[in-house]
Design an enzyme around this catalytic site. Structure first.
Site, PDB file in Angstrom:
ATOM      1  CE1 TYR A  38      30.493  37.052   9.676  1.00 57.14           C
ATOM      2  CE2 TYR A  38      30.371  35.949  11.100  1.00 57.14           C
ATOM      3  CZ  TYR A  38      30.433  36.788  10.453  1.00 57.14           C
ATOM      4  OH  TYR A  38      29.152  37.582  10.280  1.00 57.14           O
ATOM      5  CG  HIS A  46      28.947  38.234  15.960  1.00 56.51           C
ATOM      6  ND1 HIS A  46      30.248  38.182  15.081  1.00 56.51           N
ATOM      7  CD2 HIS A  46      27.624  38.258  15.180  1.00 56.51           C
ATOM      8  CE1 HIS A  46      29.647  38.210  13.655  1.00 56.51           C
ATOM      9  NE2 HIS A  46      28.015  38.245  13.843  1.00 56.51           N
ATOM     10  CE1 TYR A  82      26.002  33.551  11.740  1.00 53.22           C
ATOM     11  CE2 TYR A  82      27.939  34.412  10.344  1.00 53.22           C
ATOM     12  CZ  TYR A  82      27.195  34.971  12.098  1.00 53.22           C
ATOM     13  OH  TYR A  82      26.906  35.528  12.144  1.00 53.22           O
ATOM     14  CG  HIS A  87      23.114  37.464  15.020  1.00 54.59           C
ATOM     15  ND1 HIS A  87      23.432  38.937  14.545  1.00 54.59           N
ATOM     16  CD2 HIS A  87      24.698  36.680  14.119  1.00 54.59           C
ATOM     17  CE1 HIS A  87      24.208  38.983  12.916  1.00 54.59           C
ATOM     18  NE2 HIS A  87      25.363  38.025  13.308  1.00 54.59           N
ATOM     19  NE  ARG A 133      31.205  41.816  12.685  1.00 47.84           N
ATOM     20  CZ  ARG A 133      29.754  41.475  13.062  1.00 47.84           C
ATOM     21  NH1 ARG A 133      29.012  41.330  12.701  1.00 47.84           N
ATOM     22  NH2 ARG A 133      30.358  42.235  14.273  1.00 47.84           N
TER      23      ARG A 133
END
Lengths: 235, 172
Positions: A145, A158, A106, A160, A155
């Site tokens: 990640y 995905h 991120y 968001h 995780r």
């Protein structure tokens, strides 16, 4: 004032506040029962966004932060509809999008994962549904990640999403997952969902919107609380 | 059709939902100025913190404020203030639907799989608060958790996720 006319959260598919497998819920989940309140204009209204809130490249995360070239990773196109619980489309409603890059990193400064940032990918965007509740955006498939919830925690891939719908009761923040991801069976965030809710967050590979020599297609519909006949007023 | 389930906003929402506040290179949809703070004597500062079950302030919460009386919306993350405060510039709203003046508050954070709704009421509205149907739906000993504190700076509204002072959250 009136009694609620909008269906409440469907606890058969919605996650609980407390899911001990997801450790940070333990100190952050309310412990007292929620107080049911009659609906007033405060609940039957909400912010309204329109075309002025969406920039020309906001729906294309592969282009909206290019600096010196194309972002790395697998280009995808995600499309679907925003519907209410009766299946009626929710037109002209805003969808906000954020995600990791192809390497599972991120942009957020708190993310310390030792994976590369991509100078050409910020990983955020916005799109409005059309008159039939349809939306479509382009992005890079996000990577998995690691996180610190438990030993060797990862995780799944995905994206968001944040949606508003017609009023504050229809507010939705969620995550969309990808079919066949082996990490789904190990992810306490996903597994916090009651079994009936889990498949609702997995998108479908869609050959029909896959663009030749360009991008793989995925289809995902959002269903917001309530019905299209819910009275609401615009700003 | 089944509702799309909620999932946590996670720790990394800032560049998507509050980019300008956190200095990311993306235009914010909305910020914390429901009104210009210099708009005049009616502009007030609403601020507070979110506390977890150990009394620690939460540095990665996202607070949204909806003023139904004036149809204004704001959003602020608790990760840029050194004391983990959220701050909003707004005006004290008038009454809607005969209720006491209030603001709707939506709380999101890592560790919350689904968001929480609460309301902020004003301490000087003693009579209106006493007659308010929502406050009256709340057990008396918990009503105070919904009433902000008047301070020289404006109104302070702390949100407690757990503990003796746990804020009342609503099913709406």
């Amino acid at each position: 004032m009136s009694q609620p006319t909008i269906p409440l959260f469907d606890r058969e598919v919605q996650p609980p506040y407390l899911a001990p497998g997801y450790k940070s819920t333990v100190l952050r989940a309310p412990t007292q029962p929620l107080v049911v309140i009659p609906h007033s204009l405060s609940e039957r209204t909400g912010p309204v966004f329109g075309a002025a809130n969406v920039g020309p490249l906001d729906h294309d995360l592969t282009k909206n932060s290019m600096k010196n070239g194309e972002p790395l990773g697998e280009r995808i196109v995600v499309h679907g509809r925003v519907l209410d619980e009766t299946g009626r489309p929710v037109p002209h409603t805003l969808i906000e999008i954020w995600q990791a890059n192809a390497a599972g990193r991120y942009v957020h400064k708190v993310d310390q994962h030792d994976a590369p940032l991509d100078p050409n990918f910020l990983g955020t965007g916005r799109v409005l549904t059309d008159a039939e509740g349809r939306y479509k955006f382009y992005t890079i498939k996000p990577g998995a990640y690691p996180w610190s919830n438990h030993y060797n925690a990862w995780r799944p891939n995905h994206i968001h999403f944040s949606l508003f719908g017609p009023n504050i009761t229809t507010r939705l923040v969620t995550q969309m997952y990808f079919p066949g991801d082996p990490l789904l069976d190990h992810d306490p965030v996903f597994l916090s969902l009651p079994p009936k809710g889990r498949s609702l967050l997995i998108c479908r590979f869609d050959m029909a919107v896959t663009e030749p020599h360009f991008a793989l297609g995925y289809q995902f519909d959002f269903v917001l609380r309530g019905s299209g006949s819910t009275p609401f007023e615009t700003v | 059709m089944r509702q799309t389930p909620s999932q946590t906003v996670g720790p990394y929402f800032a560049y998507g939902l509050t980019p300008e506040q956190y200095l990311y290179d993306f235009k914010s949809l909305v910020g914390n100025r429901l009104v210009d703070p210099l708009a005049g004597p009616e502009a007030v500062l609403i601020y507070g913190r979110v506390f977890d079950g150990q009394g620690q302030p939460v540095s990665d919460a996202l607070i949204e404020l909806w003023d139904a009386a004036n149809r204004r919306f704001g959003r602020f993350g608790t990760g840029t203030d050194p004391d983990c405060r959220f701050l909003f510039h707004t005006v004290k709203p008038g009454s809607v639907d005969g209720q006491a003046p209030h603001l709707s508050v939506i709380v999101f954070m890592r560790g919350q799989l689904i968001h929480s709704y609460t309301r902020l009421y004003f301490p000087e509205e003693t009579d209106a608060n006493a007659a308010d149907p929502v406050l009256n739906a709340v057990p008396e000993h918990r009503r105070q958790t919904l009433i902000a504190r008047r301070t020289p700076a404006g109104y302070e509204f702390d949100i407690y996720m757990q503990g003796e002072r746990e804020t009342v959250f609503f099913e709406i």
